[in-house]
Scaffold this active site. Structure first.
Site, mmCIF file in Angstrom:
data_model
loop_
_atom_site.group_PDB
_atom_site.id
_atom_site.type_symbol
_atom_site.label_atom_id
_atom_site.label_comp_id
_atom_site.label_asym_id
_atom_site.label_seq_id
_atom_site.Cartn_x
_atom_site.Cartn_y
_atom_site.Cartn_z
ATOM 1 N N HIS A 137 0.736 -1.439 -0.478
ATOM 2 C CA HIS A 137 0.317 -0.065 0.186
ATOM 3 C C HIS A 137 0.924 1.346 -0.396
ATOM 4 C CE1 HIS A 137 -2.738 3.272 1.886
ATOM 5 N NE2 HIS A 137 -3.311 1.779 1.032
ATOM 6 N N ASP A 214 2.783 -4.709 8.181
ATOM 7 C CA ASP A 214 1.312 -3.943 7.417
ATOM 8 C C ASP A 214 0.413 -4.999 7.600
ATOM 9 O OD1 ASP A 214 -0.737 -3.225 6.917
ATOM 10 O OD2 ASP A 214 -0.215 -1.914 4.482
ATOM 11 N N GLN A 217 -5.246 -5.480 6.729
ATOM 12 C CA GLN A 217 -6.040 -5.791 6.125
ATOM 13 C C GLN A 217 -5.783 -7.556 6.965
ATOM 14 O OE1 GLN A 217 -7.917 -5.144 4.499
ATOM 15 N NE2 GLN A 217 -7.163 -3.040 4.201
ATOM 16 N N LYS A 240 -10.333 -0.724 10.485
ATOM 17 C CA LYS A 240 -10.429 -1.752 9.870
ATOM 18 C C LYS A 240 -11.298 -3.023 10.356
ATOM 19 C CE LYS A 240 -7.641 0.107 6.102
ATOM 20 N NZ LYS A 240 -8.378 0.313 5.168
ATOM 21 N N CYS A 378 -4.413 2.826 -3.589
ATOM 22 C CA CYS A 378 -3.473 2.919 -2.746
ATOM 23 C C CYS A 378 -2.383 1.999 -3.083
ATOM 24 C CB CYS A 378 -3.527 3.465 -1.185
ATOM 25 S SG CYS A 378 -4.917 4.900 -1.497
#
Lengths: 421, 151
Positions: A137, A214, A217, A240, A378
């Protein structure tokens, strides 16, 4: 996640996943769009909030609002207790060894900027390398580019294959003593790929290279255990995860956090200040300058309670079934190309239709009450790799149903009717 | 008519499928690129000016149906017009897609361009419809990045 014996879950592994009951926990899912029931397939952009989260935020402002770590009065003590309690919930959720390893931020973007600036300032210099995958991202690309520009370090890209999977052999070859950090997304927001982060971390650690994961998600879809992964940094965002926007987390190993200089300066992150010398606070406060989003953090704690109760292992199994169903149904439509077909995937179905731009798809789907994301997500380098400017992306959460997948398929059929293909 | 059909009318779909004046001009008086970074739509407008007159106008690029059809229809409507007439069309078109000018009640020069009026019901798509027009406007003003304008 939850330590043994601490789960409050009334669920046993054998009872079926009751999605209708879960949907009733999310008031927004009763919304009508243009006279049709909302089909919300955009949870990768932001998930919806269960009532318990809305109530926690509401309760804070109604009955508990005060600043934290400052006052000696009753409300300040209540607010501080709730706030610190939420940090412990995050610690258990990630199975971090210490609660001071949980830095509360505004989201993944700030978390990564913190590491890039603080770790980067101390440990990354001219000629050093930063490894990132092709599917990152922008929030795990741009902070490193800014750092590279300042320091003369170099960002190198770990390649992927046409299914959207990291080429592990290539990655292993790229690891060398000049590499000072590896940044990898655990689940790609654009492709849905679940990356083999544990293996990637192990390979990096063999050469003493730290890894930032990261988890934007991943945290809502997988059980995350930072000690098992052995990652050095892990970032996720509250919104999220069915929590409020504007609040997020950076997990960091104590040894790194101790060695790193502060990121933002201000109140709460100091012990004492004079114009001659300032002494910084201990962890985690050293990295938490200024008044935090107290209500947001408390809301995040409530979201974690909710996920624990619903159980992430059951959520993951239900979502996998839903994604498999959607992949089969949408993939079977003529003229559809799925973007991201990794063997290990979660939550995301990205696709393009011959000769129809994703924004046209998104607009017509919206007219049918189906909310998806159309754009580059993104993740422009990943889009470029697949030779598309953008994709249409349906993303799923545990409150979605097979009937909603069917509504998506019907709406895509409508798009093709309009465009007469 | 449903809002979907209002937006994606046959004329628009036809311009999307078979865009008019969709080619590069070999020796343009001006050339201007327009880019909508949010959705990746990109187009280049080529102008052949003769004094005050738009003698020829073509475009190339990629984008959604709305941006492509709008660009195509724009080239048809401004070809042979004076610069002042094109500026008037730009202003009226912009007002129409933003919902500030109702072509059914307010006097205007838009003609067939009113087919794109439906876009005002889709705020997220207004930029798609106006990309070509903003690009033309920039080309006529000669204000934008000089690297992109050849004179």
């Amino acid at each position: 996640m939850v330590a043994p014996g601490e789960s409050h879950s009334p669920e046993s592994s054998n009872t079926p996943f009751d999605v209708d009951r879960i949907r009733r926990d999310f008031p927004i899912l009763a919304t009508q769009v243009k006279g049709r029931p909302l089909v919300y397939l955009d949870s990768a952009a932001t998930a919806q909030r269960p009532q318990i989260v809305i109530d926690a935020v509401n309760r804070f402002y109604t009955a508990q609002n005060a600043n934290v770590h400052r006052g000696v009065h009753h409300l300040s003590e209540v607010a501080t207790r709730e706030f610190d309690g939420a940090r412990v919930k995050v610690q258990r959720f990630l199975n971090a060894a210490e609660s001071h390893e949980i830095i509360l931020t505004h989201g993944v973007t700030e978390s990564i900027n913190l590491v890039a600036n603080s770790y980067g300032a101390k440990f990354i210099g001219a000629g050093d390398e930063i490894l990132l995958t092709m599917m990152e991202h922008h929030s795990n690309i741009v902070p490193w580019q800014l750092l590279a520009e300042r320091t003369g370090a170099k960002v190198r890209v770990i390649p992927i294959n046409e299914r959207g999977e990291v080429l592990l052999d290539e990655y292993e070859k790229m690891l060398n003593p000049r590499v000072k950090i590896v940044g990898v997304v655990q689940i790609s927001n654009a492709l849905g790929t679940i990356n083999p982060v544990k293996q990637m971390i192990e390979l990096a650690h063999r050469q003493g290279i730290p890894v930032l994961v990261d988890g934007a998600q991943a945290a809502p879809h997988l059980n995350v255990d930072v000690q098992d992964l052995d990652c050095d940094f892990y970032a996720f965002s509250g919104h999220k995860l069915c929590g409020p926007t504007g609040v997020g987390v950076l997990y960091g190993k104590t040894s790194w956090l101790e060695a790193m200089p502060p990121f933002l300066g201000g109140g709460d992150m100091i012990l004492s200040v004079s114009f001659e010398k300032t002494t910084f606070n201990s962890l985690p406060y050293k990295f938490e300058a200024g008044t935090p989003d107290i209500a947001g953090v408390i809301g995040l704690g409530a979201a974690i309670d909710y996920l624990n109760q619903t159980r992430l292992d059951r959520i993951a199994a239900y979502e996998k079934d839903l994604l498999d169903y959607a992949t089969a149904q949408v993939g079977a439509l003529p003229g559809i190309r799925l973007i991201g077909t990794a063997a290990e995937k979660a939550g995301v179905l990205s696709f393009v239709i011959d000769e129809i731009h994703p924004h046209d798809i998104g607009t017509i789907l919206d007219q049918e009450g189906v909310a998806i994301r159309a754009g580059h997500h993104c993740a422009q380098p990943a889009m470029k790799f697949f030779g598309v400017p953008a994709t249409a992306r349906a993303s799923f959460a545990f409150y979605n149903t097979r009937a909603e997948v069917d509504a998506l398929v019907d709406a895509i059929t409508r798009v093709k009717q309009v465009f007469e293909i | 008519m449903s809002e979907t059909n209002e937006l994606y009318q046959q004329v628009i779909l036809d311009h999307n499928r078979k865009p008019r004046n969709f080619k590069v001009l070999e020796q343009p008086t001006r050339e201007q690129m327009g880019h909508n970074p949010l959705c990746g739509d990109e187009l280049t407008i080529y102008l052949e000016l003769e004094g005050d007159l738009i003698r020829d106008i073509t475009f190339q690029g990629s984008g959604c149906a709305i941006s492509k059809a709008s660009a195509s229809m724009m080239t048809v409507s401004v070809k042979g017009k004076t610069l002042a007439e094109a500026e008037t069309l730009f202003r009226e078109f912009h007002q129409m897609v933003k919902g500030e000018l109702d072509p059914e009640t307010a006097p205007n020069h838009l003609g067939r361009l009113t087919i794109l009026a439906g876009v005002r019901e889709f705020p997220a798509r207004v930029k798609c419809a106006s990309l070509a027009w903003h690009t033309l406007h920039a080309a006529l003003e000669g204000k934008s990045d000089p690297l992109l304008i050849k004179e």
